[in-house]
Design a protein around this motif. Structure first.
Motif: not given
Length: 577
Positions: A486-509
């Protein structure tokens, strides 16, 4: 109060409908290969040795920061002393330099942040009128607090007025306070905004919460209207968290930035009450809460006196002190006056003896020992490179995020590198602990020119960007990137999502639902040595690679045209030529 991205996306998955929708402006360029599950190119393999090292560093630091010894890392406490000293020692060991200065202008790891700690003892909030009397009990029915830095604050038979969403937005032709003199009165307010309530894409920002929907705005606007008090009606869906988060966050010690005027311009009492309590009060006023909520969705809504009065007394024990932001710097080789900034908040909720059960320590392992540890892990990697980047790299672990983004707000007002010379920033808050995810969730997707750059780096890991599932929750306004944005500096905020490489979405949910129900802003948010932090390490690697790309360029990314922060950034463009 920030629910970790992975968890929050999953725990509401069952009620999500339709496709993911970017919440930025219509003019924002859309890279179809970067979003909504597309563009899953394999790309060049991530540096596995680097990821392994960073995951190990995360385990090491989170274990310490989230230990009982650190007492929940509350600002202005013994836990702060342990935390900020640990961070300074680790930044120094990684090879960085102090990034702040002390009162005599000497290099320091610490930026002093003057704060006032208040322990607030509240009476029941008594509502009377029309032969009705109800005492709302602290924690179970309501929470009350004050921003006024005075020994006592109160409401004394203050008239209750239902003001709908409590919004004054001329650009939306919306004024919930029109024709009402709020002097001596207390506003009763709905959470979120009419766009969310109606799902009308043409109203405010549709399903995506605007700043008008945040609780902080509502209290600020009530003060501007001259009200004595303000009470928000809690709704789990509209707020984005259950009542236990409200009661846990607003009980115990409260921290605010020290103010010369003692914040006397704020309302005397700020409060939340449960939906059940609100139903009883509206019924006593001869009104149906659901009917009045429906009326509040429409333009031209007229505020309605309830014919009831509220009284409550707050006794405040005040302690003035300095909390600290921890600032570490790797000076740039050719442009040290320009900087890329990484932020994460080191604080959590400390010890709260009002909490049920035997464990009263809010360890804050996920939120946000993970992000704080991430700064240390990235700093070690960047400082260990053979050649320093052209621009400076700043690592700022900020205080008092849980009290309203106070540390980052103070930094934004007192930056160690001028904001017009701050290239861009990346914020890490509550990182994923369930292993690698293919998707990278960008909170507030569609806002800035940083996103296509991030998408390119993500493809190197075989990953893709996605907008957040629930823009209606207002997460963009709930972590430290917002203070600089809000002072004008371009800022990113990101994080890991939900599409697991190793497990099902049901497990992650299921994992996500368990965390939200049992650990978020609760004592159960504790370190688990069985966490798979390789996904968090991949996110850190993304942030590190993007930051280095910017630091070794002459690029000045901006907000997209139409973004609310674009004009602020453009106003300082001449400085960057």
């Amino acid at each position: 109060m920030q629910i970790p991205t992975l968890w929050r996306n999953l725990c509401f998955a069952a009620i999500a409908t339709g496709a993911l929708t970017a919440c930025g402006t219509a003019s924002a360029p859309q890279d179809d290969s970067a979003v909504a599950g597309k563009g899953q190119q394999t790309g060049s393999a991530p540096d596995s040795a680097q990821l392994e090292t960073m995951a190990a560093d995360l385990h090491k630091h989170v274990k310490v920061l989230a230990s009982d010894e650190f007492e929940g890392r509350a600002p202005a406490s013994r836990g702060e002393e342990l935390t900020v000293n640990y961070l300074a020692e680790q930044f120094a060991a990684a090879g960085l330099q102090p990034g702040a200065t002390d009162s005599e202008g000497r290099p320091s790891w610490f930026q002093q942040v003057p704060v006032v700690e208040m322990h607030i003892n509240s009476s029941p909030l008594t509502v009377t009128g029309n032969g009705f009397r109800k005492e709302l009990q602290p924690l179970t029915d309501m929470v009350t607090f004050t921003q006024r830095q005075t020994p006592a604050s109160a409401l004394d038979h203050s008239e209750l007025v239902f003001v709908g969403y409590g919004i004054v937005a001329p650009e939306n032709d919306w004024n919930d306070y029109a024709g009402v003199d709020m002097a001596g009165k207390t506003a009763v307010i709905l959470v979120n905004d009419p766009g969310y309530a109606t799902q009308d894409k043409a109203l405010f920002n549709g399903n995506a919460m605007t700043y008008y929907g945040r609780w902080s705005y509502k209290f600020e606007e009530a003060a501007r209207q001259g009200a004595d008090g303000a009470i928000i009606i809690h709704e789990t869906g509209a707020a984005g968290y259950p009542w236990e988060v409200v009661s846990g966050s607003w009980s115990g010690a409260q921290i605010s930035l020290a103010a010369e005027d003692k914040n006397r311009d704020r309302v005397a009492v700020e409060a939340w009450m449960t939906g059940a309590a609100a139903q009883d009060i509206f019924a006593a006023a001869g009104l149906d809460l659901a009917t009045e909520m429906e009326a509040a969705k429409t333009r031209g809504f007229v505020a309605k006196p309830l014919g009831l009065n509220a009284s409550v007394q707050l006794q405040n024990s005040l302690r003035h002190s300095d909390s600290r932001n921890v600032v570490a710097k790797l000076p740039g080789k050719t442009h040290p006056d320009e900087a890329v900034i990484y932020t994460a908040h080191w604080d959590h909720l400390g010890i709260n003896d009002n909490t049920a059960g035997e464990d009263h320590i809010f360890n804050g392992a996920v939120d946000n020992a993970t992000g704080t540890a991430g700064l240390l892990a990235m700093a070690r990697q960047i400082a260990g490179m053979d050649s320093r980047p052209q621009r400076s790299m700043l690592f700022v672990a900020v205080t008092a995020e849980e009290s309203g983004l106070l540390g980052s707000k103070y930094y934004a007002e007192h930056p160690v590198v001028p904001l017009e010379k701050t290239v861009a920033g990346i914020n890490f808050d509550a990182m994923g602990v369930l292993g690698p995810m293919r998707d990278v969730i960008v909170v507030g997707y569609g806002n800035s020119e940083l996103e296509p750059l991030l998408a390119g780096v993500a493809r190197e890991q075989g990953r893709y960007l996605s907008p957040e599932d629930h823009p209606e929750r207002g997460y963009y306004y709930r972590s430290d990137h917002f203070s600089l944005a809000k002072k004008g500096v371009p800022m990113l905020y990101f994080d890991s999502g939900t599409d697991s490489f190793d497990h099902s979405r049901a497990w992650a949910q299921q994992q996500g639902e368990n965390y939200t129900a049992h650990a978020y802003h609760k004592p159960a948010d504790e370190y688990d040595p069985n966490w798979d932090l390789n996904g968090a390490a991949m996110d850190l690697q993304l942030g590190m690679r993007l930051g280095l790309q910017l630091a070794n360029s002459r690029t000045w990314p901006n907000w997209y045209q139409g973004n609310e922060f674009r004009a602020i950034r453009d106003a300082s463009a001449e400085v960057r030529r």
